[in-house]
Write a protein that holds these residues in place. Structure first.
Motif, PDB file in Angstrom:
ATOM      1  N   TYR A  32      18.393  -9.240 -16.391  1.00 37.11           N
ATOM      2  CA  TYR A  32      19.531 -10.144 -16.535  1.00 37.11           C
ATOM      3  C   TYR A  32      20.249  -9.723 -17.800  1.00 37.11           C
ATOM      4  O   TYR A  32      19.596  -9.427 -18.810  1.00 37.11           O
ATOM      5  CB  TYR A  32      19.041 -11.594 -16.639  1.00 37.11           C
ATOM      6  CG  TYR A  32      20.109 -12.631 -16.437  1.00 37.11           C
ATOM      7  CD1 TYR A  32      20.860 -13.106 -17.506  1.00 37.11           C
ATOM      8  CD2 TYR A  32      20.361 -13.150 -15.166  1.00 37.11           C
ATOM      9  CE1 TYR A  32      21.838 -14.051 -17.321  1.00 37.11           C
ATOM     10  CE2 TYR A  32      21.345 -14.105 -14.971  1.00 37.11           C
ATOM     11  CZ  TYR A  32      22.077 -14.552 -16.050  1.00 37.11           C
ATOM     12  OH  TYR A  32      23.041 -15.502 -15.857  1.00 37.11           O
ATOM     13  N   LYS A  94      14.429 -10.840 -23.611  1.00 41.69           N
ATOM     14  CA  LYS A  94      13.423  -9.883 -24.041  1.00 41.69           C
ATOM     15  C   LYS A  94      12.492  -9.414 -22.937  1.00 41.69           C
ATOM     16  O   LYS A  94      12.141  -8.250 -22.850  1.00 41.69           O
ATOM     17  CB  LYS A  94      12.578 -10.497 -25.170  1.00 41.69           C
ATOM     18  CG  LYS A  94      13.308 -10.660 -26.482  1.00 41.69           C
ATOM     19  CD  LYS A  94      12.469 -11.447 -27.455  1.00 41.69           C
ATOM     20  CE  LYS A  94      11.225 -10.684 -27.839  1.00 41.69           C
ATOM     21  NZ  LYS A  94      10.250 -11.507 -28.544  1.00 41.69           N
ATOM     22  N   GLY A  98      14.833 -15.606 -17.402  1.00 41.87           N
ATOM     23  CA  GLY A  98      14.235 -16.778 -18.009  1.00 41.87           C
ATOM     24  C   GLY A  98      14.846 -17.085 -19.355  1.00 41.87           C
ATOM     25  O   GLY A  98      15.915 -16.593 -19.697  1.00 41.87           O
ATOM     26  N   ALA A  99      14.159 -17.901 -20.132  1.00 40.76           N
ATOM     27  CA  ALA A  99      14.723 -18.410 -21.379  1.00 40.76           C
ATOM     28  C   ALA A  99      14.197 -17.683 -22.600  1.00 40.76           C
ATOM     29  O   ALA A  99      14.219 -18.216 -23.699  1.00 40.76           O
ATOM     30  CB  ALA A  99      14.431 -19.902 -21.490  1.00 40.76           C
ATOM     31  N   ASP A 100      13.752 -16.453 -22.432  1.00 41.29           N
ATOM     32  CA  ASP A 100      13.274 -15.692 -23.589  1.00 41.29           C
ATOM     33  C   ASP A 100      14.398 -15.430 -24.568  1.00 41.29           C
ATOM     34  O   ASP A 100      15.579 -15.464 -24.222  1.00 41.29           O
ATOM     35  CB  ASP A 100      12.715 -14.341 -23.137  1.00 41.29           C
ATOM     36  CG  ASP A 100      11.415 -14.489 -22.375  1.00 41.29           C
ATOM     37  OD1 ASP A 100      11.051 -13.536 -21.668  1.00 41.29           O
ATOM     38  OD2 ASP A 100      10.771 -15.548 -22.481  1.00 41.29           O
ATOM     39  N   GLY A 101      14.013 -15.138 -25.804  1.00 38.02           N
ATOM     40  CA  GLY A 101      14.991 -14.723 -26.783  1.00 38.02           C
ATOM     41  C   GLY A 101      15.697 -13.455 -26.333  1.00 38.02           C
ATOM     42  O   GLY A 101      15.182 -12.687 -25.523  1.00 38.02           O
ATOM     43  N   LEU A 102      16.892 -13.252 -26.872  1.00 34.81           N
ATOM     44  CA  LEU A 102      17.730 -12.135 -26.450  1.00 34.81           C
ATOM     45  C   LEU A 102      17.573 -10.926 -27.363  1.00 34.81           C
ATOM     46  O   LEU A 102      17.408 -11.056 -28.575  1.00 34.81           O
ATOM     47  CB  LEU A 102      19.201 -12.567 -26.449  1.00 34.81           C
ATOM     48  CG  LEU A 102      19.568 -13.707 -25.502  1.00 34.81           C
ATOM     49  CD1 LEU A 102      21.006 -14.162 -25.735  1.00 34.81           C
ATOM     50  CD2 LEU A 102      19.384 -13.281 -24.052  1.00 34.81           C
TER      51      LEU A 102
ATOM     52  N   TYR B  33      16.501 -21.263 -30.662  1.00 33.96           N
ATOM     53  CA  TYR B  33      16.241 -19.908 -31.157  1.00 33.96           C
ATOM     54  C   TYR B  33      16.845 -19.730 -32.540  1.00 33.96           C
ATOM     55  O   TYR B  33      17.889 -20.299 -32.843  1.00 33.96           O
ATOM     56  CB  TYR B  33      16.881 -18.868 -30.237  1.00 33.96           C
ATOM     57  CG  TYR B  33      16.642 -19.066 -28.763  1.00 33.96           C
ATOM     58  CD1 TYR B  33      17.454 -19.922 -28.021  1.00 33.96           C
ATOM     59  CD2 TYR B  33      15.629 -18.377 -28.092  1.00 33.96           C
ATOM     60  CE1 TYR B  33      17.250 -20.101 -26.662  1.00 33.96           C
ATOM     61  CE2 TYR B  33      15.428 -18.547 -26.729  1.00 33.96           C
ATOM     62  CZ  TYR B  33      16.240 -19.410 -26.023  1.00 33.96           C
ATOM     63  OH  TYR B  33      16.040 -19.588 -24.668  1.00 33.96           O
ATOM     64  N   TYR B  35      18.121 -16.453 -34.968  1.00 38.88           N
ATOM     65  CA  TYR B  35      18.448 -15.043 -35.027  1.00 38.88           C
ATOM     66  C   TYR B  35      18.982 -14.720 -36.416  1.00 38.88           C
ATOM     67  O   TYR B  35      19.420 -15.617 -37.152  1.00 38.88           O
ATOM     68  CB  TYR B  35      19.550 -14.688 -34.009  1.00 38.88           C
ATOM     69  CG  TYR B  35      19.156 -14.798 -32.565  1.00 38.88           C
ATOM     70  CD1 TYR B  35      19.266 -16.013 -31.884  1.00 38.88           C
ATOM     71  CD2 TYR B  35      18.692 -13.690 -31.854  1.00 38.88           C
ATOM     72  CE1 TYR B  35      18.915 -16.112 -30.545  1.00 38.88           C
ATOM     73  CE2 TYR B  35      18.339 -13.778 -30.515  1.00 38.88           C
ATOM     74  CZ  TYR B  35      18.448 -14.996 -29.872  1.00 38.88           C
ATOM     75  OH  TYR B  35      18.106 -15.092 -28.545  1.00 38.88           O
ATOM     76  N   PHE B  45      16.474 -11.176 -32.993  1.00 44.04           N
ATOM     77  CA  PHE B  45      15.697 -12.364 -32.660  1.00 44.04           C
ATOM     78  C   PHE B  45      14.636 -12.621 -33.715  1.00 44.04           C
ATOM     79  O   PHE B  45      13.957 -11.697 -34.172  1.00 44.04           O
ATOM     80  CB  PHE B  45      15.042 -12.138 -31.298  1.00 44.04           C
ATOM     81  CG  PHE B  45      13.984 -13.136 -30.933  1.00 44.04           C
ATOM     82  CD1 PHE B  45      12.639 -12.839 -31.130  1.00 44.04           C
ATOM     83  CD2 PHE B  45      14.322 -14.357 -30.401  1.00 44.04           C
ATOM     84  CE1 PHE B  45      11.651 -13.741 -30.795  1.00 44.04           C
ATOM     85  CE2 PHE B  45      13.351 -15.277 -30.054  1.00 44.04           C
ATOM     86  CZ  PHE B  45      12.000 -14.971 -30.254  1.00 44.04           C
ATOM     87  N   ASP B  98      15.662 -23.530 -18.180  1.00 47.64           N
ATOM     88  CA  ASP B  98      15.398 -22.283 -17.479  1.00 47.64           C
ATOM     89  C   ASP B  98      16.421 -21.191 -17.750  1.00 47.64           C
ATOM     90  O   ASP B  98      16.198 -20.043 -17.418  1.00 47.64           O
ATOM     91  CB  ASP B  98      15.362 -22.511 -15.966  1.00 47.64           C
ATOM     92  CG  ASP B  98      14.260 -23.493 -15.580  1.00 47.64           C
ATOM     93  OD1 ASP B  98      14.466 -24.284 -14.650  1.00 47.64           O
ATOM     94  OD2 ASP B  98      13.206 -23.458 -16.249  1.00 47.64           O
TER      95      ASP B  98
END
Lengths: 114, 113
Positions: A32, A94, A98-102, B33, B35, B45, B98
């Motif tokens: 994504y 990453k 999903g909602a992982d950090g970018l 998050y 950064y 990140f 999500d």
């Protein structure tokens, strides 16, 4: 080890023409991708995204193309307008979707010339 | 609807001092998050909260950095003691449960002298 690469630090385009910003990635897990636009002294603003199940996504003047085999994506802006002058970042979650950090590229500074 | 807000917008501190940055995410966003962008480089990140839990803190540079999100609402990022290389712009972002699309705050520009 940069997993998202934007090899053009800057790009100058005449108003009304097409702007093409490029992004390459190395991590095959990425599925994504997002483009963010950033003006000076502001935070990045989400622009457009694409899932790996598609090869194109369009939103008004903005179109993102994805070539999975080449691990390459591009953002097309047509027609370019003065307000499009900004830094554009390509990013991917990453560990895939999903909602992982970018993970971000270094950005391309787009300058629209009148 | 209010966006992600960060305080302060700028902070100048001396090496060795402590600074605390605050982030208020968009209401209802479970993901938060942090950064950092060092001058001219990519946005990197630092860590990811899901509600009050640290989901991923793999990007935190060292133990001088401490992030908290008590109650799963706002978050703080403390740098103690600050070093010169900590200078940069610290961004906070939040997203729905999500979704990968994160919404960013305007950033806090930290200068350590």
């Amino acid at each position: 080890d940069q997993q998202v690469k934007q090899n053009s630090p800057s790009l100058s385009v005449q108003e009304g023409r097409i702007s093409i910003l490029n992004c390459d990635y190395t991590n095959s897990m990425f599925d994504y991708f997002l483009w963010y636009k950033k003006y000076p002294a502001e935070g990045p603003t989400f622009l457009i995204s694409i899932s790996s199940i598609k090869d194109k996504n369009e939103d008004g003047r903005f179109t993102v193309f994805l070539n999975k085999s080449a691990k390459h994506l591009s953002l097309h802006i047509v027609p370019s307008q003065p307000g499009d002058s900004a830094v554009y970042f390509c990013a991917a979650p990453k560990s895939g979707g999903g909602a992982d950090g970018l993970t971000f590229g270094k950005g391309t500074h787009l300058i629209i010339q009148p | 609807e209010a966006g992600v807000t960060q305080f302060p917008s700028h902070s100048v501190i001396e090496k060795g001092q402590t600074v605390t940055l605050r982030c208020d995410p968009i209401s209802g966003h479970d993901n938060l998050y942090w950064y950092r962008r060092v001058m001219g480089k990519e946005i990197k990140f630092l860590l990811h909260f899901v509600k009050e839990s640290k989901q991923d803190e793999s990007g935190m540079p060292n133990n001088r950095f401490l992030a908290e999100r008590t109650g799963g609402t706002y978050s703080t990022l403390k740098v103690q003691p600050a070093e010169l290389e900590d200078s940069g712009v610290y961004f906070c972002a939040s997203s729905l449960q999500d979704g990968p699309v994160a919404f960013f705050g305007q950033g806090t520009r930290l200068t350590v002298v």
